[in-house]
Structure formats: C-alpha cells, structure tokens
Design a protein around this motif. Sequence first.
Motif, PDB file in Angstrom:
ATOM      1  N   GLU A 175       0.838  -1.217   0.000  1.00 30.00           N
ATOM      2  CA  GLU A 175       0.000   0.000   0.000  1.00 30.00           C
ATOM      3  C   GLU A 175       0.864   1.255   0.000  1.00 30.00           C
ATOM      4  O   GLU A 175       0.568   2.231  -0.687  1.00 30.00           O
ATOM      5  CB  GLU A 175      -0.918  -0.010   1.233  1.00 30.00           C
ATOM      6  CG  GLU A 175      -2.011  -1.063   1.166  1.00 30.00           C
ATOM      7  CD  GLU A 175      -2.794  -1.223   2.472  1.00 30.00           C
ATOM      8  OE1 GLU A 175      -3.818  -1.914   2.461  1.00 30.00           O
ATOM      9  OE2 GLU A 175      -2.361  -0.670   3.514  1.00 30.00           O
ATOM     10  N   THR A 176       1.943   1.215   0.768  1.00 23.23           N
ATOM     11  CA  THR A 176       2.828   2.383   0.834  1.00 23.23           C
ATOM     12  C   THR A 176       3.452   2.674  -0.529  1.00 23.23           C
ATOM     13  O   THR A 176       3.573   3.832  -0.942  1.00 23.23           O
ATOM     14  CB  THR A 176       3.934   2.137   1.884  1.00 23.23           C
ATOM     15  OG1 THR A 176       3.306   1.962   3.149  1.00 23.23           O
ATOM     16  CG2 THR A 176       4.903   3.295   1.958  1.00 23.23           C
ATOM     17  N   THR A 177       3.840   1.634  -1.235  1.00 19.58           N
ATOM     18  CA  THR A 177       4.438   1.834  -2.555  1.00 19.58           C
ATOM     19  C   THR A 177       3.484   2.566  -3.492  1.00 19.58           C
ATOM     20  O   THR A 177       3.894   3.429  -4.265  1.00 19.58           O
ATOM     21  CB  THR A 177       4.770   0.466  -3.185  1.00 19.58           C
ATOM     22  OG1 THR A 177       5.653  -0.237  -2.325  1.00 19.58           O
ATOM     23  CG2 THR A 177       5.404   0.646  -4.540  1.00 19.58           C
ATOM     24  N   ALA A 181       0.240   9.862  -2.245  1.00 16.69           N
ATOM     25  CA  ALA A 181      -0.026  11.028  -1.392  1.00 16.69           C
ATOM     26  C   ALA A 181       1.064  11.261  -0.348  1.00 16.69           C
ATOM     27  O   ALA A 181       1.239  12.383   0.124  1.00 16.69           O
ATOM     28  CB  ALA A 181      -1.379  10.861  -0.704  1.00 16.69           C
ATOM     29  N   HIS A 182       1.816  10.209   0.010  1.00 18.87           N
ATOM     30  CA  HIS A 182       2.794  10.418   1.077  1.00 18.87           C
ATOM     31  C   HIS A 182       4.111  11.019   0.578  1.00 18.87           C
ATOM     32  O   HIS A 182       4.908  11.517   1.366  1.00 18.87           O
ATOM     33  CB  HIS A 182       3.062   9.108   1.836  1.00 18.87           C
ATOM     34  CG  HIS A 182       4.072   8.193   1.184  1.00 18.87           C
ATOM     35  ND1 HIS A 182       3.765   7.354   0.145  1.00 18.87           N
ATOM     36  CD2 HIS A 182       5.403   8.005   1.426  1.00 18.87           C
ATOM     37  CE1 HIS A 182       4.854   6.666  -0.201  1.00 18.87           C
ATOM     38  NE2 HIS A 182       5.861   7.040   0.542  1.00 18.87           N
ATOM     39  N   LEU A 183       4.314  11.006  -0.746  1.00 20.27           N
ATOM     40  CA  LEU A 183       5.625  11.401  -1.279  1.00 20.27           C
ATOM     41  C   LEU A 183       6.037  12.805  -0.840  1.00 20.27           C
ATOM     42  O   LEU A 183       7.127  13.008  -0.330  1.00 20.27           O
ATOM     43  CB  LEU A 183       5.629  11.324  -2.806  1.00 20.27           C
ATOM     44  CG  LEU A 183       5.470   9.951  -3.443  1.00 20.27           C
ATOM     45  CD1 LEU A 183       5.520  10.078  -4.956  1.00 20.27           C
ATOM     46  CD2 LEU A 183       6.552   9.009  -2.951  1.00 20.27           C
ATOM     47  N   VAL A 185       4.996  14.542   1.504  1.00 17.95           N
ATOM     48  CA  VAL A 185       4.978  14.778   2.948  1.00 17.95           C
ATOM     49  C   VAL A 185       6.156  14.014   3.586  1.00 17.95           C
ATOM     50  O   VAL A 185       7.166  14.611   3.946  1.00 17.95           O
ATOM     51  CB  VAL A 185       3.636  14.317   3.573  1.00 17.95           C
ATOM     52  CG1 VAL A 185       3.583  14.741   5.043  1.00 17.95           C
ATOM     53  CG2 VAL A 185       2.464  14.897   2.801  1.00 17.95           C
ATOM     54  N   LEU A 186       6.041  12.707   3.663  1.00 13.74           N
ATOM     55  CA  LEU A 186       7.062  11.897   4.355  1.00 13.74           C
ATOM     56  C   LEU A 186       8.461  12.132   3.784  1.00 13.74           C
ATOM     57  O   LEU A 186       9.439  12.219   4.525  1.00 13.74           O
ATOM     58  CB  LEU A 186       6.695  10.409   4.241  1.00 13.74           C
ATOM     59  CG  LEU A 186       7.635   9.440   4.952  1.00 13.74           C
ATOM     60  CD1 LEU A 186       7.460   9.515   6.470  1.00 13.74           C
ATOM     61  CD2 LEU A 186       7.391   7.993   4.498  1.00 13.74           C
ATOM     62  N   HIS A 187       8.558  12.226   2.462  1.00 14.51           N
ATOM     63  CA  HIS A 187       9.889  12.284   1.843  1.00 14.51           C
ATOM     64  C   HIS A 187      10.315  13.704   1.450  1.00 14.51           C
ATOM     65  O   HIS A 187      11.226  13.878   0.658  1.00 14.51           O
ATOM     66  CB  HIS A 187       9.927  11.385   0.604  1.00 14.51           C
ATOM     67  CG  HIS A 187       9.598   9.954   0.884  1.00 14.51           C
ATOM     68  ND1 HIS A 187      10.179   9.240   1.904  1.00 14.51           N
ATOM     69  CD2 HIS A 187       8.729   9.100   0.280  1.00 14.51           C
ATOM     70  CE1 HIS A 187       9.689   7.998   1.917  1.00 14.51           C
ATOM     71  NE2 HIS A 187       8.807   7.894   0.945  1.00 14.51           N
ATOM     72  N   GLN A 188       9.638  14.702   1.982  1.00  9.43           N
ATOM     73  CA  GLN A 188       9.893  16.060   1.486  1.00  9.43           C
ATOM     74  C   GLN A 188      11.338  16.508   1.649  1.00  9.43           C
ATOM     75  O   GLN A 188      11.867  17.220   0.795  1.00  9.43           O
ATOM     76  CB  GLN A 188       8.945  17.068   2.132  1.00  9.43           C
ATOM     77  CG  GLN A 188       9.008  17.130   3.627  1.00  9.43           C
ATOM     78  CD  GLN A 188       7.932  18.050   4.176  1.00  9.43           C
ATOM     79  OE1 GLN A 188       8.173  19.232   4.355  1.00  9.43           O
ATOM     80  NE2 GLN A 188       6.758  17.519   4.425  1.00  9.43           N
ATOM     81  N   GLU A 329      12.631   6.145   5.886  1.00  2.49           N
ATOM     82  CA  GLU A 329      11.396   6.820   6.298  1.00  2.49           C
ATOM     83  C   GLU A 329      10.184   5.920   6.068  1.00  2.49           C
ATOM     84  O   GLU A 329       9.275   5.829   6.897  1.00  2.49           O
ATOM     85  CB  GLU A 329      11.245   8.137   5.518  1.00  2.49           C
ATOM     86  CG  GLU A 329      12.354   9.118   5.824  1.00  2.49           C
ATOM     87  CD  GLU A 329      12.254  10.415   5.030  1.00  2.49           C
ATOM     88  OE1 GLU A 329      12.558  11.477   5.605  1.00  2.49           O
ATOM     89  OE2 GLU A 329      11.876  10.373   3.841  1.00  2.49           O
ATOM     90  N   ASP A 330      10.175   5.239   4.908  1.00  8.94           N
ATOM     91  CA  ASP A 330       9.079   4.297   4.646  1.00  8.94           C
ATOM     92  C   ASP A 330       9.052   3.193   5.705  1.00  8.94           C
ATOM     93  O   ASP A 330       8.002   2.852   6.241  1.00  8.94           O
ATOM     94  CB  ASP A 330       9.239   3.654   3.264  1.00  8.94           C
ATOM     95  CG  ASP A 330       8.972   4.640   2.148  1.00  8.94           C
ATOM     96  OD1 ASP A 330       7.953   5.332   2.199  1.00  8.94           O
ATOM     97  OD2 ASP A 330       9.807   4.709   1.217  1.00  8.94           O
ATOM     98  N   PHE A 331      10.224   2.628   5.986  1.00 10.65           N
ATOM     99  CA  PHE A 331      10.278   1.526   6.949  1.00 10.65           C
ATOM    100  C   PHE A 331       9.770   1.982   8.327  1.00 10.65           C
ATOM    101  O   PHE A 331       9.060   1.249   9.008  1.00 10.65           O
ATOM    102  CB  PHE A 331      11.707   0.978   7.086  1.00 10.65           C
ATOM    103  CG  PHE A 331      12.250   0.372   5.826  1.00 10.65           C
ATOM    104  CD1 PHE A 331      11.402  -0.115   4.831  1.00 10.65           C
ATOM    105  CD2 PHE A 331      13.620   0.274   5.618  1.00 10.65           C
ATOM    106  CE1 PHE A 331      11.909  -0.686   3.667  1.00 10.65           C
ATOM    107  CE2 PHE A 331      14.130  -0.301   4.459  1.00 10.65           C
ATOM    108  CZ  PHE A 331      13.277  -0.775   3.482  1.00 10.65           C
TER     109      PHE A 331
HETATM  110 FE   LIG Z   1       7.754   6.179   0.409  1.00 11.53          FE
END
Ligand SMILES: [Fe+2]
Length: 405
Positions: A175-177, A181-183, A185-188, A329-331
């Motif tokens: 699901e994360t892959t 929408a998270h790109l 934010v989480l990886h900014q 960050e994903d992990f």
């Molecule tokens: Fe990610």
Amino acid sequence: MLSREDNDLLTRVSDGAPMGRMLKQHWWIPAALTDKLEADGKPLRVRLFGENYVAFRATDGRLGFFDEACPHRGASMALARNEDNALRCIYHGWKFDVSGVTVAVPTQPANEAEYCKHVPLKHYPLREEAGILWVWLGEGEAPPKFPELPFVGLPRENFVVFRQKVNSNWLQAVETTMDSAHLGVLHQSWLVGFGDIELSSANMAPVYHVAQKPYGFRYAAVRQLKDGRAYVRTNSFVMPWYGIVSPNQSEIAGGSIFFSVPIDDENIHYWQMTYRSHEKLVRNKTHHYEDADSWPPLPPGPPEDNWGQDREAMKNGHFTGFTQMLGTEDFAVIMSMGPISDRTKEHLGAGDGAVLAVRRSLMTAVKEFMSGDTPALARHEAIDYSKTPPGSAVVEGSVDWRASL
Ligand SMILES: [Fe+2]
Ligand code: FES
C-alpha cells in the motif's frame, strides 16, 4: 476501514491461509539475490510464507531450491555439502542432485538405487532473471507465465536491485508503494535534495484517476501547480505486489519497481529495482549499498526509542528525523503501524484512492481463488509492460493526461 475478517483475509499468508495459497499458486515469487549463490558455495536459507527452504548453485551453475528439512530425518539442508551438482546432507550423507533426484542413501545397506527412487524430495521450478532467483511454490505441473516486467532482459548496468528485511506484514508495504499522497509529505526533505521541485512545490494532495488493467491497474496522480499547470505521475500496480513508479525526472525512460514478499505474516523482504530502459543507470545516493541484501538502512532504534528518530535533526529542519535514507522513512512508518496494520480503525479519504485500488484487486482475486477459480488478474496472457511505462510530466491545464493511462 475493513472488517476484521477482511483484514485477516488480505494480510494472512502463512499456515494455509487462502491469500498465501493463492499467491504461491498463481505467481512467481522473488526469493533471493542470485549474487549470493556461488557454484559449490554455501546454500542459502530462504523463508517464504512461513515455510523454510534452501537455495543453492550447483557445480555447473544451475540453481536448486529444496525444502530445508532433509527428507530423511529433517536436518537442515543449509548445512549440507554442496558438491558434484548435488547437496549432501551432513547427518547421514543422503545426496540430492540439483534437479531434485535422490542419488545416494549411504545408510541403506542393500538395494540403495531402488531405495533412492522412493525418497521424495520437494524441489521447485526456478527462474534466474534480473539478478533475482524466482521460484514457483504452487501445486501441479504448470507454473504460471513469468511476468515480463520492464527489467526482464535488461543489461546488468541498466538496473540496481536490493532488498531489506522489514518487520511488517506485506500488505501495508505494498500500500505504501502505491500511495502517492505520502511522497510530498514523508519524503519532502529528500525530494528537495533530488531537485524534485514539482513534487515539493505542488499542492500536496493528488487527485487519483485509476484505470483497471488485465494485470492490476494504472493510475495518474495529478497535482495542481501554483502556475495553473498540473504535475502528473503515472504508476502501475501489477498483481500481486509490484508497484511500478515513475522516476522524478520526466525525460527518463525507466522507473522503480517495489515489491514486498512475505517471509511470514509479520515480516517481509522489501525489494527495490530501479532501471533505465535504454541506458546505463547512473546511480544516485539511494543506490549505493554495501550489501544488496540489507538496503536501504532500517530505522536505527527500537520501538521504545521511537525507532531511533532524531529529534535534533528535526529541530534543524529535517521533516521526519530519519536522515539515513529515503527508504528508511518508509520503513519507520510501516513498522510503526504494528506488524499487521489494524484496518478496522483507519479513516480513509480521497487521498487514499490507490490504496483502495490495491485492496480491491487483491480482495477480488482471493475471493475468486476461494471459489475455485483462477483469479482473472492472474489469467492474462503475456503483457508488454514497456508499452505502459511509468512517467511523470508537467502539463498544461488543457492537456488530457488520460491518454497516458
Ligand atoms: Fe515512500
Ligand atoms: S537427516 Fe539428512 S541424511 Fe539423515
């Protein structure tokens, strides 16, 4: 939000769970990095779907894949001698050639050859492709079609492949892959470093446009830019776990493929393959691993220490405090959801369109499987994925990006 029953149905893959049986029956499973397998070298222990196996490369370069337990009395075949195109168990010397035939049972005083014929060794069909050993763990004689994903047949210098063992159920990683929408934010903090100006400056919420395909689905994640144009990222989901996502720069032919392969219900190998279709891959910081079997780095601390999150770095401007690598960050977030995310308590919104599409694909398939059918999404003929490449582009408001789906 899912019912507890549906969450179990989607996530559980061990101990005969329907999802696990379906995945093993209808898809090839990425099992190991073939670089780790040397002719006559150490056999590799492999755990998939809660079962233990052993992989090895024989004297002549062929690959073998057996159940880990010796069929005699269960000693580990990972301890076996690897010689003469065969594994020889060190306990009593029973010997099995790479194609799975029992060739010696030295503890049998008479009629050894005849006795050999009746020792069943479980071995499995294999493919070696793109630096990965793939195995088919299904029942019967006919393996499914091998997925002709974009990296098949590419020269070695056109791609990198690596993986990491993560304490997480497979589905929340898949699901994360697909969750565009998270790109931003989480990886900014990473995207700015990569010069991904579009993603870092766009309105963060993408609008999803999903198109069903015989292999899964494709979607465009469309973000409005401040100047009136739109930033469109087009990704594919190929059953049962391949997320093919676009590169940051629109001029590049290639992308990244992520796949999360269950070790058991609560652990995965999280794989990444980044490839270029027509040229050598120029490695960036995220591709420089020392050991392709453990990359990118896991979060550095235990859960009690918030997985080692660096609050000092956050004070100094890093958004997440996981400064090791983008994948770290994903992990961190995947692990923080618990080994099996409780989807009975979540609240999904319009930004979760791709996550919902993943679940729909898998739920439909597993229900077909449970009713005795081959899932429709596993039935398609060979597909040329190079005709549906991932991509990213900034387009004028009037451009119809639906053509890219
Ligand atoms: Fe990610
Ligand atoms: S347990 Fe393997 S030969 Fe006896």
